[in-house]
Design an enzyme around this catalytic site. Structure first.
Site, PDB file in Angstrom:
ATOM      1  N   HIS A   3       0.812  -1.222   0.000  1.00 30.68           N
ATOM      2  CA  HIS A   3       0.000   0.000   0.000  1.00 30.68           C
ATOM      3  C   HIS A   3       0.846   1.274   0.000  1.00 30.68           C
ATOM      4  O   HIS A   3       0.305   2.363  -0.149  1.00 30.68           O
ATOM      5  CB  HIS A   3      -0.934   0.026   1.210  1.00 30.68           C
ATOM      6  N   HIS A  11       1.800   6.946  -0.440  1.00 23.61           N
ATOM      7  CA  HIS A  11       0.890   6.110   0.358  1.00 23.61           C
ATOM      8  C   HIS A  11      -0.425   5.977  -0.401  1.00 23.61           C
ATOM      9  O   HIS A  11      -1.163   6.949  -0.544  1.00 23.61           O
ATOM     10  CB  HIS A  11       0.666   6.758   1.730  1.00 23.61           C
TER      11      HIS A  11
END
Length: 161
Positions: A68, A83
């Site tokens: 992620h 992110h």
């Protein structure tokens, strides 16, 4: 003098947008860690597609096991964190495909990650993708270029030495 992304004349470096979509200020990220710039200044993109690209030439520092997020250090020493989404760590990598690993050398525009945005949304998570300069304090200024649609690689963060 500074080579690479720093233009000799004005001591500025420009990071490219990591993903196609709408560029927004970090203050619009629904997470205080990003919105209050606790990890550094930068910008975020509400992604229109799920391909995440390198914003600068450099070396991959870390790819999270859950895919992620990815960090890289530019050739000039800028510490960058991308992110993908909010709380997407809880997806344990489902819907994410990694294309790089720690230590890989990358060029601006290289594909880092792919994410199934529909899967992220179906799991109830926000797809907004912050990009931060984690060593913001090393620079005179770090300013996000926001309020417009961007293609991956478009000017997204302007850093002044």
């Amino acid at each position: 003098m500074f080579g690479g992304l720093f233009k000799k004349k004005d001591n500025k470096m420009i990071l490219g947008a990591p993903v196609k979509g709408k560029a927004v200020p970090l203050s619009e990220v629904n997470d205080p860690t990003f919105a209050e710039e606790m990890l550094g200044k930068g910008m975020a993109v509400i992604p229109a597609e799920g391909k995440i690209y390198a914003p600068a030439d450099g070396e991959i520092g870390m790819v999270f096991d859950t895919l992620h997020a990815v960090s890289l250090v530019s050739e000039e020493g800028t510490e960058i964190l991308i992110h993908v989404g909010l709380d997407t760590v809880k997806m344990n990598g489902e819907g994410f495909t990694g294309h790089v690993k720690a230590g890989d050398k990358v060029k601006k525009g290289d594909l880092l990650l792919e994410v199934d945005l529909d899967k992220v949304k179906a799991a109830g998570y926000d797809t907004i993708t912050p990009m931060l300069v984690c060593n913001t304090m090393d620079y005179a200024s770090v300013e996000g270029v926001t309020g417009k649609e961007v293609e991956a690689g478009d000017d997204a963060v302007i850093i002044e030495k």
